[in-house]
Design an enzyme around this catalytic site. Structure first.
Site, PDB file in Angstrom:
ATOM      1  CG  ASP A 169      -2.063  -0.763   1.181  1.00  0.00           C
ATOM      2  OD1 ASP A 169      -2.235  -1.345   0.113  1.00  0.00           O
ATOM      3  OD2 ASP A 169      -2.840  -0.814   2.138  1.00  0.00           O
TER       4      ASP A 169
ATOM      5  CG  ASP B 205      -4.398   0.159   5.447  1.00  0.00           C
ATOM      6  OD1 ASP B 205      -5.126  -0.216   4.506  1.00  0.00           O
ATOM      7  OD2 ASP B 205      -3.869   1.272   5.478  1.00  0.00           O
TER       8      ASP B 205
END
Length: 1160
Positions: free
Chosen positions: A454, A775
């Site tokens: 990410d 996440d």
């Protein structure tokens, strides 16, 4: 009737309450039974019994707004009455149970039997003992005292067996303990947001009590059962409890039941906790699981106590229902934990074990034959009845020698080495901010070839600050002066930001002087609130004027909308909606924009294009995230249709566009450089716009200007990988992923598709091993699909943590690099240990075998062998498995999945050292007595005292092993074996410790160890020969491995992983070139063959006119077969012989790796 039951219920309650001292208005049982209801039933029950949720709150003495007072006595009382939010873990196995399990080892059982027979015989003195006519080999050295000492050998074997068992049990026990510690550490780190005394606080999940007001939001894993009080758009995934995959929408009047263990997929809200721990829905299930086993046992006992007939009836029932499932559960438990490495090792150990078994059998047969032929044929001795016990004693001795060979051959230390190495690594990785949830992830990480990361929070600091803004037709390159912004615009801007964000998001004053203000909650929103503060405004008054309960409707942010909107009711009954989100998405919905005077002016598509060019793209190219803030006024009558989102979210008026900077973490560029050096490709997958993503990727060093790479947006990526029908094609993905470095504006499904595409690709010759960081709740599928899933410890949602293998406790990319280092280190440690262990095994087996065949007695006695086995296995695995990793591990390419455990270099080392050791031992065995002028130890009678001759052989053997242990520290043919030896104190301690114990054994071991004390000069010779190992190691290192074509590698995985990883290559062979050629044609051949088969099947079915059902059934079995072959033919390496000779080798292919079954 209804009234009756109700009043009944109440009277019961009164009684219960009086027993509870009338503390609270409802008892635990009531609440528990209430939580078992679902949907409308629950609503009806609440209305009937309590009135509404507020009444329940009052009865639980809590306030929906203020929460509990949070005083210690109150919390204690609640814990006593309603229980704690803690599910007691299943009882760990006791040490004795572990000892019992360790005793189940086959070799140990054989040894125990041999030892007991040997003991029994030594105490039995037959009458024919002194009969001259018995065995010839019983020459004169028989001494009365020595005969008495015959029991020692058996006892010593038993003692060493006990040692082995205790060591194994202790290791298992400490492993279990460590794992429990880890689990509790994970549990302690889980926090949840509750309201206490009007303050929003985060407390550990175990501290939650009944009556707490908990704030639930997108991404939470609910820690307890509760009733929904207020909130917006709350959708819950209850599949973990109900198995229904649809998201359930929660509302106060339709379905207020929130259950523990379920995941919040959208929205936010508050709930009052009604059941915790063992009384919550998950707790009840856990208790059933935990108690299940114990009850089965009780049932079992009861059944045995009843009379025969009844017992007979009960037993089969139990085994039919309970027993099987129990066993299956156990079997599954074990299956899950086996990793690639353990698969390779188990296979190797089994192969070595088989070889050992054959050798030991041959040894025993040769010894027995030689003895019988010598005694009864050559010397023509009759078999006298009184001599039988003597002969039996000989046979037992031969049997013990055979068992010794077997014991030495089987490397019991292998599983131990893996466990120690993994456990040690996991413990150390905690310090490097990696919390490992699945042990095998640690070692898989060492083979990783790609990392999909990410951007936000992993590569960047996740501290958002607004640095540019476009307000009132002006593009400010830094925060504008508050006076330069029109008052009307300012008011709208502050309200839009303050109200249209989660009220849990705040900016708090810094903890230390001079530090930055603390950002709590969603970081992007923090950035916007920070912007309000920078404009010298305050958001708190706005929020207190419009508290969360008064918000009319909230469209929460999710990955599809990419925006968030909040509707409020204005004093004149009309509605106003504030909206914020990704600028290109929100601007498309704007038809007006506020000008410098704070008046809306028309905003046409061509104005928008110009704005994108002039404002948004330049911001994005500086690596900023652009957020657009807008609003819309809606009439009160007719009330808008709030569910028609598309209509509501249109005709917006743009207030401003801000550029938010999220700086790159300072250590990330270096970490990414290390990855690239180590042969790992880093790809960035982000929801941001492509220019921002590209700018950040350049800053991080993921892409370098001038290289050949791809940066795609999610839409373009999907367009390229799908065919006309919109199906994803692996071939198309294969064209893209090798060059893809940045995937922007991507949805979670894109992430999953990319990960799956890379993992399933056979485009490169090594199958890719992919690590993914995530996440958000929506990253769950990608994390599960990846070989290793990293979840963020700080920013990560509980759902992501559940799906992950490793939790990064500091959310930092550079911790991933540490994980790679540890993973590679585990692999190398095991290889070091193997190289050492196999040298010992080869030498010991050959010595015992040839010695036994030539001199009727193994030069290395059973007890000595066990000592070698114990120290060499257990201690060496400790010493070599705890080598700390070095940076040099990151300078080589990943091994990949089908790299054999024992490389050519290692094979060269093993055989080279074996040659050295065998030469010296045989020299000592046959001419040793002449060299040292001592008595020969060969052909000694049955209970003769230990000879110096054999003691020297034993001692030299151990010395060579000790020095070879130092050689084993390097496996890639390095010259300096002492490099970094003092960084590993465990290694030094073990080598010196072993040396000390060896001195004790030789000098004072006496009869049990078959040792006689040695003089100093003899010791010097033993050590000198041992030191020769180090010199010889240098000689071996000089021989180029490439010349030794005949060396085979061992312990590789058969094909590329598709066959379950336990299936290691049966024939430990390298495949020659002819076979390699065969393989290319083979895949096509398989496919063709299968299609023909399928067609023939169909034709036959119709010919035979069988029922259509039959045709279908057969068809389905054929299809499943063709899938097997498809998965067999996807790897480019198939061992043809296996596939063709046994049709059974096809089906397992479909099974794949247990963790890869995630539905695509």
């Amino acid at each position: 009737m209804g009234d009756m039951t109700n009043s009944d219920f109440y009277s019961k309650n009164q009684r219960n309450e009086s027993s509870h001292g009338g503390e609270f208005g409802c008892t635990m049982e009531e609440l528990r039974s209430l939580m078992e209801l679902r949907g409308t039933e629950a609503v009806v029950k609440i209305k009937e019994t309590y009135g509404d949720t507020d009444t329940i709150c009052r009865r639980l003495k809590t306030s929906p707004v203020e929460g509990l007072p949070g005083t210690a006595p109150d919390l204690e009382k609640r814990k006593q009455i309603f229980g704690q939010n803690f599910i007691p873990p299943k009882k760990p196995k006791t040490f004795l149970q572990l000892v019992w399990e360790a005793l189940q080892d086959v070799t140990l059982i054989i040894l125990e039997i041999a030892a007991i027979i040997s003991l029994g015989l030594s105490f039995y003195h037959p009458p024919g003992e002194n009969n001259e006519g018995c065995a010839t080999a019983q020459a004169g050295a028989e001494d009365e005292g020595e005969a008495e000492a015959g029991w020692i050998e058996g006892a010593a074997i038993l003692l060493s067996v006990i040692c082995v068992v205790l060591v194994t049990a202790f290791n298992d026990w400490s492993k279990e303990k460590q794992f429990r510690g880890l689990q509790s550490r994970i549990e302690q780190e889980q926090k949840f947001t509750v309201v206490r005394a009007g303050q929003v606080v985060q407390i550990p999940v175990a501290e939650i009590v009944v009556g707490d007001i908990a704030q639930v939001k997108y991404g939470d894993l609910l820690p307890a059962d509760g009733l929904f009080i207020q909130g917006n758009d709350l959708k819950i995934d209850e599949s973990s409890l109900t198995g229904e995959s649809d998201q359930v929408r929660k509302s106060v009047d339709k379905d207020p039941m929130l259950l523990s263990g379920t995941h919040v997929m959208e929205g936010s809200g508050r709930m009052v906790v009604t059941a915790v721990g063992v009384n919550s829905q998950t707790g009840i299930i856990f208790t059933l699981l935990g108690a299940g086993g114990e009850e089965e046992e009780k049932k079992d006992k009861k059944a045995k106590q009843q009379d025969g007939a009844a017992a007979m009836e009960m037993q089969p029932l139990k085994s039919a229902e309970g027993g099987d499932t129990d066993d299956k559960k156990k079997a599954n438990m074990h299956k899950k934990e086996k990793s690639v490495l353990q698969g390779k090792l188990t296979k190797l150990a089994v192969q070595i074990g088989k070889a050992g078994l054959v050798m030991s059998a041959i040894t025993v047969i040769i010894l027995v034959l030689y003895f019988t032929v010598d005694t009864f044929v050559v010397n023509k001795k009759p078999w006298l009845p009184e001599c039988t016990p003597v002969y039996v004693q000989y046979f037992v001795k031969f049997f013990i020698i055979g068992v010794t060979v077997l014991v030495v051959a089987v490397p019991e230390g292998l599983p131990l080495a893996v466990t120690i190495s993994l456990a040690y690594s996991v413990k150390k990785m905690m310090k490097d901010n990696n919390l490992v949830r699945h042990l095998d992830a640690c070692e898989t990480m060492g083979n990783a070839t790609a990392i999909c990361s990410d951007k936000t929070g992993t590569l960047t600091t996740n501290r958002m600050t607004v640095v540019q803004a476009y307000v009132g037709d002006v593009h400010y390159k830094e925060i504008p002066d508050p006076s330069s912004i029109n008052a009307k615009t300012m008011e709208l801007l502050v309200s839009a930001i303050a109200i249209n964000s989660a009220y849990t998001t705040k900016i708090l004053p810094p903890e230390k002087e001079g530090a930055l203000p603390r950002q709590v909650g969603n970081k992007t929103e923090c950035g916007l609130l920070g912007f309000v503060l920078d404009l010298k405004q305050d958001y708190e008054p706005v929020r207190s004027q419009m508290p969360e309960e008064k918000l009319y409707k909230v469209y929460t942010f999710n990955s599809v909308r990419k925006s968030m909107s909040t509707v409020i009711k204005l004093p004149d009954e009309s509605f106003r909606m504030y909206s914020k989100g990704a600028s290109e998405i929100v601007l498309k919905k704007c038809c007006k924009i506020l000008n410098g005077a704070g008046e809306p002016r028309v905003f046409r598509p061509r104005d928008r294009d110009e704005m994108v060019k002039k404002v948004i793209e330049p911001m994005a190219c500086d690596g900023l995230r652009t957020i657009c803030v807008a609003y819309r006024d809606l009439p009160s009558s007719p009330e808008p249709d709030w569910d028609n989102e598309n209509d509501i979210l249109s005709d917006l008026t743009c207030i401003c566009v801000v550029g938010i900077e999220d700086p790159v973490r300072p250590e990330v560029p270096e970490a990414i450089r290390k990855c690239q050096r180590a042969g790992i490709t880093v790809r960035m997958v982000t929801g941001d716009n492509i220019n921002t993503a590209r700018a950040i990727a350049i800053k991080c060093g993921i892409i370098h200007p001038g290289e050949d790479f791809l940066c795609l947006e999610g839409k373009e990526f999907n367009r390229r990988i799908r065919n006309e029908k919109g199906e994803i094609e692996q071939e198309r993905i294969d064209k893209i992923w090798p060059k893809l470095r940045v995937l922007a504006r991507s949805s979670p499904t894109d992430k999953h598709t990319l990960v799956k595409g890379i993992i399933d690709s056979t485009h490169t010759e090594q199958r890719q091993v992919v690590a993914v960081t995530g996440d958000g709740t929506n990253d769950g599928p990608a994390l599960k699909k990846a070989d290793v899933g990293f979840a963020m410890g700080i920013a990560g949602t509980d759902v992501a943590k559940e799906a992950s293998d490793i939790i990064l406790t500091d959310d930092n990319f550079s911790s991933i690099v540490k994980a790679v280092m540890w993973g590679r280190n585990v692999y190398d440690s095991i290889s070091k240990f193997l190289q050492f262990q196999l040298t010992v095994n080869v030498v010991a087996v050959i010595v015992a075998f040839t010695g036994a065949c030539i001199t009727q007695d193994s030069p290395l006695k059973a007890v000595q062998m066990l000592w070698v086995n114990l120290i060499m296995d257990t201690f060496a695995s400790l010493a070599l498995a705890t080598e700390p990793p070095t940076e040099t591990l990151l300078l080589r390419k990943p091994y990949g999945r089908n790299k054999p455990l024992i490389s050519r270099t290692m094979m060269k080392n093993i055989l080279g050292h074996a040659v050295y050791q065998l030469t010296l031992i045989f020299t000592l065995l046959f001419v040793g007595e002449k060299m040292f002028q001592i008595d020969s130890g060969r052909n000694a009678p049955l209970h003769s005292p230990p000879s110096e001759h054999y003691t020297i052989i034993f001692n030299t053997f151990v010395m060579m092993q000790l020095f070879n242990e130092i050689n084993a520290r390097k496996i890639h043919g390095e010259r300096n074996v002492f490099d970094g030896i003092f960084r590993n104190p465990i290694f030094c301690t073990i080598v010196l410790g072993t040396f000390a114990i060896q001195i004790v054994i030789v000098q004072f071991g006496g009869k049990p160890f078959s040792c006689s004390p040695l003089q100093l000069d003899q010791w010097m010779w033993c050590i000198f020969i041992g030191l020769g190992e180090l010199v010889w190691g240098q000689v071996i290192a000089t021989i180029p491995t490439s010349r030794l074509k005949f060396l085979k590698e061992a312990g590789r995985l058969t094909q590329k992983e598709e066959i379950p990883e336990e299936e290691l290559n049966e024939d430990v062979e390298e495949i020659d070139h002819a076979e390699r050629e065969l393989r290319r044609g083979q895949i096509l051949w398989f496919r063709g063959l299968n299609r023909i088969q399928t067609q023939i099947e169909v034709v036959n079915t119709f010919k035979s006119g069988a029922s259509f059902q039959g045709a279908l059934r057969r068809q389905s079995s054929v299809t499943s077969q063709s899938q097997d072959v498809a998965s067999l033919s996807s790897p480019s390496r198939v061992s043809l012989s296996n596939a063709l000779s046994s049709p059974t080798s096809l089906p397992p292919a479909a099974a794949g790796h247990p963790r890869r079954e995630g539905v695509p």
